[in-house]
Write a protein that holds these residues in place. Structure first.
Motif, PDB file in Angstrom:
ATOM      1  N   GLY A 198      52.079 -61.536  53.686  1.00  0.00           N
ATOM      2  CA  GLY A 198      53.194 -61.915  52.817  1.00  0.00           C
ATOM      3  C   GLY A 198      52.631 -62.752  51.695  1.00  0.00           C
ATOM      4  O   GLY A 198      52.524 -63.967  51.795  1.00  0.00           O
ATOM      5  N   GLY A 199      52.228 -62.099  50.606  1.00  0.00           N
ATOM      6  CA  GLY A 199      51.508 -62.780  49.531  1.00  0.00           C
ATOM      7  C   GLY A 199      52.413 -63.279  48.431  1.00  0.00           C
ATOM      8  O   GLY A 199      52.765 -62.545  47.509  1.00  0.00           O
ATOM      9  N   SER A 200      52.819 -64.542  48.521  1.00  0.00           N
ATOM     10  CA  SER A 200      53.432 -65.288  47.428  1.00  0.00           C
ATOM     11  C   SER A 200      54.640 -64.597  46.770  1.00  0.00           C
ATOM     12  O   SER A 200      55.455 -63.978  47.441  1.00  0.00           O
ATOM     13  CB  SER A 200      52.352 -65.597  46.388  1.00  0.00           C
ATOM     14  N   GLY A 201      54.728 -64.705  45.451  1.00  0.00           N
ATOM     15  CA  GLY A 201      55.877 -64.180  44.707  1.00  0.00           C
ATOM     16  C   GLY A 201      56.081 -62.690  44.924  1.00  0.00           C
ATOM     17  O   GLY A 201      57.210 -62.198  44.968  1.00  0.00           O
ATOM     18  N   GLY A 202      54.977 -61.974  45.080  1.00  0.00           N
ATOM     19  CA  GLY A 202      55.059 -60.541  45.325  1.00  0.00           C
ATOM     20  C   GLY A 202      55.769 -60.217  46.621  1.00  0.00           C
ATOM     21  O   GLY A 202      56.347 -59.145  46.775  1.00  0.00           O
ATOM     22  N   ALA A 203      55.731 -61.169  47.566  1.00  0.00           N
ATOM     23  CA  ALA A 203      56.389 -60.962  48.852  1.00  0.00           C
ATOM     24  C   ALA A 203      57.838 -61.406  48.790  1.00  0.00           C
ATOM     25  O   ALA A 203      58.745 -60.651  49.161  1.00  0.00           O
ATOM     26  CB  ALA A 203      55.653 -61.735  49.942  1.00  0.00           C
TER      27      ALA A 203
ATOM     28  N   SER B 135      54.093 -78.912  38.917  1.00  0.00           N
ATOM     29  CA  SER B 135      54.230 -77.906  39.969  1.00  0.00           C
ATOM     30  C   SER B 135      55.529 -78.077  40.755  1.00  0.00           C
ATOM     31  O   SER B 135      56.045 -79.179  40.907  1.00  0.00           O
ATOM     32  CB  SER B 135      53.022 -77.951  40.906  1.00  0.00           C
ATOM     33  N   MET B 136      56.028 -76.944  41.244  1.00  0.00           N
ATOM     34  CA  MET B 136      57.332 -76.908  41.910  1.00  0.00           C
ATOM     35  C   MET B 136      57.180 -76.952  43.418  1.00  0.00           C
ATOM     36  O   MET B 136      56.739 -76.004  44.052  1.00  0.00           O
ATOM     37  CB  MET B 136      58.098 -75.637  41.500  1.00  0.00           C
ATOM     38  N   GLY B 137      57.537 -78.104  43.983  1.00  0.00           N
ATOM     39  CA  GLY B 137      57.659 -78.227  45.432  1.00  0.00           C
ATOM     40  C   GLY B 137      59.127 -78.408  45.751  1.00  0.00           C
ATOM     41  O   GLY B 137      59.995 -78.070  44.937  1.00  0.00           O
ATOM     42  N   VAL B 138      59.405 -78.969  46.920  1.00  0.00           N
ATOM     43  CA  VAL B 138      60.800 -79.101  47.346  1.00  0.00           C
ATOM     44  C   VAL B 138      61.575 -80.022  46.404  1.00  0.00           C
ATOM     45  O   VAL B 138      62.722 -79.747  46.058  1.00  0.00           O
ATOM     46  CB  VAL B 138      60.885 -79.601  48.805  1.00  0.00           C
ATOM     47  N   SER B 175      57.147 -74.486  49.098  1.00  0.00           N
ATOM     48  CA  SER B 175      57.186 -74.343  47.643  1.00  0.00           C
ATOM     49  C   SER B 175      57.606 -72.929  47.259  1.00  0.00           C
ATOM     50  O   SER B 175      58.380 -72.733  46.320  1.00  0.00           O
ATOM     51  CB  SER B 175      55.813 -74.621  47.031  1.00  0.00           C
ATOM     52  N   LEU B 176      57.082 -71.952  47.992  1.00  0.00           N
ATOM     53  CA  LEU B 176      57.431 -70.559  47.681  1.00  0.00           C
ATOM     54  C   LEU B 176      58.943 -70.355  47.809  1.00  0.00           C
ATOM     55  O   LEU B 176      59.554 -69.651  47.002  1.00  0.00           O
ATOM     56  CB  LEU B 176      56.680 -69.593  48.609  1.00  0.00           C
ATOM     57  N   MET B 177      59.528 -71.011  48.812  1.00  0.00           N
ATOM     58  CA  MET B 177      60.966 -70.842  49.035  1.00  0.00           C
ATOM     59  C   MET B 177      61.796 -71.382  47.865  1.00  0.00           C
ATOM     60  O   MET B 177      62.940 -70.996  47.683  1.00  0.00           O
ATOM     61  CB  MET B 177      61.388 -71.549  50.331  1.00  0.00           C
ATOM     62  N   GLN B 178      61.203 -72.271  47.078  1.00  0.00           N
ATOM     63  CA  GLN B 178      61.949 -72.813  45.934  1.00  0.00           C
ATOM     64  C   GLN B 178      62.207 -71.723  44.886  1.00  0.00           C
ATOM     65  O   GLN B 178      63.120 -71.847  44.069  1.00  0.00           O
ATOM     66  CB  GLN B 178      61.222 -74.009  45.296  1.00  0.00           C
ATOM     67  N   MET B 179      61.404 -70.664  44.908  1.00  0.00           N
ATOM     68  CA  MET B 179      61.684 -69.555  43.982  1.00  0.00           C
ATOM     69  C   MET B 179      63.043 -68.952  44.298  1.00  0.00           C
ATOM     70  O   MET B 179      63.827 -68.653  43.401  1.00  0.00           O
ATOM     71  CB  MET B 179      60.587 -68.484  44.083  1.00  0.00           C
ATOM     72  N   ALA B 180      63.332 -68.788  45.589  1.00  0.00           N
ATOM     73  CA  ALA B 180      64.628 -68.240  45.991  1.00  0.00           C
ATOM     74  C   ALA B 180      65.734 -69.263  45.735  1.00  0.00           C
ATOM     75  O   ALA B 180      66.808 -68.930  45.229  1.00  0.00           O
ATOM     76  CB  ALA B 180      64.586 -67.849  47.468  1.00  0.00           C
ATOM     77  N   THR B 204      54.248 -72.251  31.106  1.00  0.00           N
ATOM     78  CA  THR B 204      55.218 -71.861  32.132  1.00  0.00           C
ATOM     79  C   THR B 204      54.630 -70.644  32.843  1.00  0.00           C
ATOM     80  O   THR B 204      54.571 -69.555  32.278  1.00  0.00           O
ATOM     81  CB  THR B 204      56.593 -71.538  31.514  1.00  0.00           C
ATOM     82  N   THR B 205      54.150 -70.870  34.061  1.00  0.00           N
ATOM     83  CA  THR B 205      53.443 -69.782  34.754  1.00  0.00           C
ATOM     84  C   THR B 205      53.822 -69.721  36.233  1.00  0.00           C
ATOM     85  O   THR B 205      54.515 -70.594  36.747  1.00  0.00           O
ATOM     86  CB  THR B 205      51.907 -69.962  34.663  1.00  0.00           C
ATOM     87  N   GLY B 206      53.331 -68.694  36.887  1.00  0.00           N
ATOM     88  CA  GLY B 206      53.458 -68.537  38.338  1.00  0.00           C
ATOM     89  C   GLY B 206      54.890 -68.490  38.821  1.00  0.00           C
ATOM     90  O   GLY B 206      55.759 -67.874  38.193  1.00  0.00           O
ATOM     91  N   GLY B 207      55.112 -69.170  39.933  1.00  0.00           N
ATOM     92  CA  GLY B 207      56.403 -69.113  40.614  1.00  0.00           C
ATOM     93  C   GLY B 207      57.576 -69.646  39.811  1.00  0.00           C
ATOM     94  O   GLY B 207      58.725 -69.300  40.092  1.00  0.00           O
TER      95      GLY B 207
END
Lengths: 319, 302
Positions: A198-203, B135-138, B175-180, B204-207
């Motif tokens: 489950g790789g990051s944003g792609g996942a 960076s975006m954490g909780v 941190s990934l969950m913060q995208m959702a 402005t990059t990444g997640g």
């Protein structure tokens, strides 16, 4: 079978068994007892190794080339699978497989990343790394599922979204963002199973689901252990340390309340017994789908929204 | 040690020692290399007067610049679990947090505030790149959720000014969950029929890009800022080619249809005010009080 570096003892024993089998056939001597003794020994060895896999070893298992991939799950679990192609904007991205089919007799929409099994299929599926058109196809299919009131089953197995010039030019970030948005908007059950990586944003683009399941030896992470080691430790030698620190295994994610359930894998990992692993997945998916199907569309939508709103909050983590 | 060293020497030293000269009176532009006097730079909203290069702004400066008269009310953000996965690389994450808190005098990489812009009530969230690369954490996720909820509550438009390297590795999967979570949050604003304007600044990059920052009803980028999903180095390593000139710059995104406009910092306030006014069918706001050259505003008094 391809053996991983920590499976040396297993490999040695299995080649011994292989040798004995050959002798048995050639000489007609009954050495079945010896084989079953060795087989027991192998099983013990496998279970002792697999019971205490380190996060980095799990990463290797999750990426194992013999592991069942998305199409294996689809072939076993979905009847009448009818692949649908294209994002209607730019192209068809075979890194994401999608289509209609029946799961236990019920029509569903299936979406998943496929890594491929050999050089030819790996290239065809771009190693499971989707471009914007892949995510836009996923969006299109989720919207179709919503329209026809069909549950969505997603299967995640990707190192990440494809990092390339054309992917950026066509809006990789926007495609992922919209895919997450679509996951959150639809009013049909969405069940995601992380089957490998489950790789990051792609996942998360197809994993913002009512129910998120993980195969026992799969991983789910904000960044690959290699990437993290090279950025934070500035050294590729610290990959194992990074894998430990990131908390990427199914047990870690269950205790952080990010996932809902772990699907057990057969002894020695899914790659040793595809049928058993996939059957386990089918059972668990079916149970969760039944639970969601009793809810009204608005309740299904609200369930997903509330789940992600509460996630990672202090009282959720502590509670 | 005696009373002489303790008392007399510092006194003597203060008499003879040269007065402390701040060493940051002149700032070197990282684009053209010219030296700019700090006061001039500040009056010019941290834009190089020689080449027009837009330097990064702290969240506080950003809000000072955008709200009417530089006046706004900050809201307190929900408490989050400190160092939730007990992360340690070359340094403990909890120590890193302490250091950045001391350095920036802020709790985390985001500030949320409400006030007026062109006379219209707005809620604004701004990123601090100086706090762990924005960076975006909780905590940042909670900031976006809180900002969105406040916008819905006040029936006000939401503006998010991003400047972030992406998800915060030190909080792992959380941190990934913060995208959702942030996508969910800004959608609550959009579903209410309220404008959500995404302002993308360097970088402005990444997640962050792959979630709320790319979902604005209107997307505005600052000139030449980097906007993208994958880092340039990662792409170069993957495809083993050098990247085209201007790749992932604001103008490149404009050309590829990913943002609505590229707006110089000086015109950002006017533009935001006009866009929101038009979206809400509000009466023209009239001329905004300019914040530029020499004119003292209340923001300067702070």
């Amino acid at each position: 079978m391809n053996f991983l570096d920590f499976e040396k003892t297993i490999a040695e024993l299995e080649s011994k068994i292989e040798g004995l089998r050959y002798m048995e056939e050639a000489d007609g001597i009954n050495i079945a007892d010896e084989i079953s003794r060795l087989q027991n020994k192998v099983n013990k060895q496998i279970s002792s190794i697999y019971n205490k896999l380190s996060p980095w070893q799990r990463t290797q298992v999750a990426r194992h080339s013999d592991r069942p991939h998305c199409l294996d799950y689809i072939n076993k679990l979905i009847e009448d699978f009818t692949p649908l192609a294209g994002d209607r904007c730019f192209g068809e991205d075979r890194a994401i497989i999608g289509g209609l089919g029946r799961f236990e007799g019920r029509s569903v929409v299936v979406i998943g990343q496929e890594k491929g099994n050999d050089t030819k299929t790996r290239l065809e599926h771009n190693f499971g790394m989707a471009k914007p058109e892949g995510y836009r196809k996923a969006i299109r299919l989720m919207e179709m599922a919503d329209k026809f009131n069909l549950p969505v089953l997603s299967f995640v197995d990707t190192a990440g979204a494809y990092p390339g010039i054309e992917a950026e030019a066509r809006g990789q970030a926007e495609a992922i963002a919209k895919s997450i948005e679509t996951c959150l908007k639809i009013k049909v059950p969405l069940i995601c199973t992380i089957i490998g990586e489950g790789g990051s944003g792609g996942a998360i683009a197809i994993a913002t689901a009512n129910t998120v399941l993980m195969m026992e030896h799969s991983i789910y992470s904000v960044i690959s252990p290699e990437g993290c080691a090279s950025i934070l430790w500035r050294s590729a030698d610290e990959t194992k340390t990074a894998a430990n620190a990131l908390k990427i295994t199914s047990n870690d994610l269950l205790s952080l309340k990010i996932i809902d359930e772990i699907i057990p894998e057969p002894l020695g990992g899914a790659h040793r017994d595809h049928a058993a692993a996939i059957a386990n997945a089918g059972k668990v998916i079916s149970k969760h789908l039944d639970e969601l199907l009793v809810l009204e569309p608005d309740a299904i939508h609200a369930h997903r929204q509330e789940k992600f709103l509460k996630m990672t909050r202090k009282d959720t983590l502590d509670g | 040690m005696n009373w002489l060293t303790n008392f007399v020497r510092p006194k003597v030293r203060s008499l003879v020692a040269p007065k402390e000269i701040p060493d940051n009176l002149w700032v070197k532009c990282s684009s053209c290399g010219n030296m700019i006097f700090h006061r001039e730079l500040e009056q010019n909203s941290m834009v190089c007067s020689h080449c027009g290069y837009h330097m990064r702004l702290s969240a506080k400066k950003r809000l000072d610049m955008l709200f009417d008269y530089g006046e706004y009310k900050r809201i307190e953000l929900p408490q989050v679990k400190h160092d939730p996965i007990k992360f340690k690389d070359l340094k403990r994450y909890s120590d890193r947090l302490k250091d950045y808190r001391k350095k920036t005098k802020e709790d985390d990489a985001i500030i949320v505030a409400h006030g007026t812009l062109g006379g219209m009530p707005v809620v604004m969230a701004a990123f601090n790149f100086g706090f762990m690369g924005g960076s975006m954490g909780v905590a940042v996720g909670e900031g976006i959720v809180a900002a969105s909820e406040l916008a819905v509550l006040q029936e006000a438009p939401l503006i998010i000014v991003s400047s972030s390297g992406g998800a915060r590795m030190q909080e792992g999967i959380l941190s990934l969950m913060q995208m959702a979570r942030t996508t969910l949050a800004v959608n609550k604003v959009k579903e209410k029929g309220l404008p959500y304007i995404s302002v993308l600044t360097d970088p402005t990059t990444g997640g962050v890009t792959a979630s709320f920052a790319m979902l604005g009803d209107v997307a505005i980028a600052e000139p030449e800022c980097i906007i993208g999903f994958a880092g340039a180095r990662v792409i170069e390593q993957t495809i083993r080619q050098t990247l085209p000139e201007g790749f992932q710059r604001a103008e490149y995104l404009l050309e590829h249809g990913m943002v609505d406009m590229v707006v110089p910092r000086k015109e950002l306030r006017q533009t935001l005010s006009r866009v929101i006014g038009l979206l809400c069918n509000a009466k023209p706001a009239g001329d905004l009080i300019p914040l530029d050259s020499g004119k003292k505003t209340k923001a300067d008094d702070k």
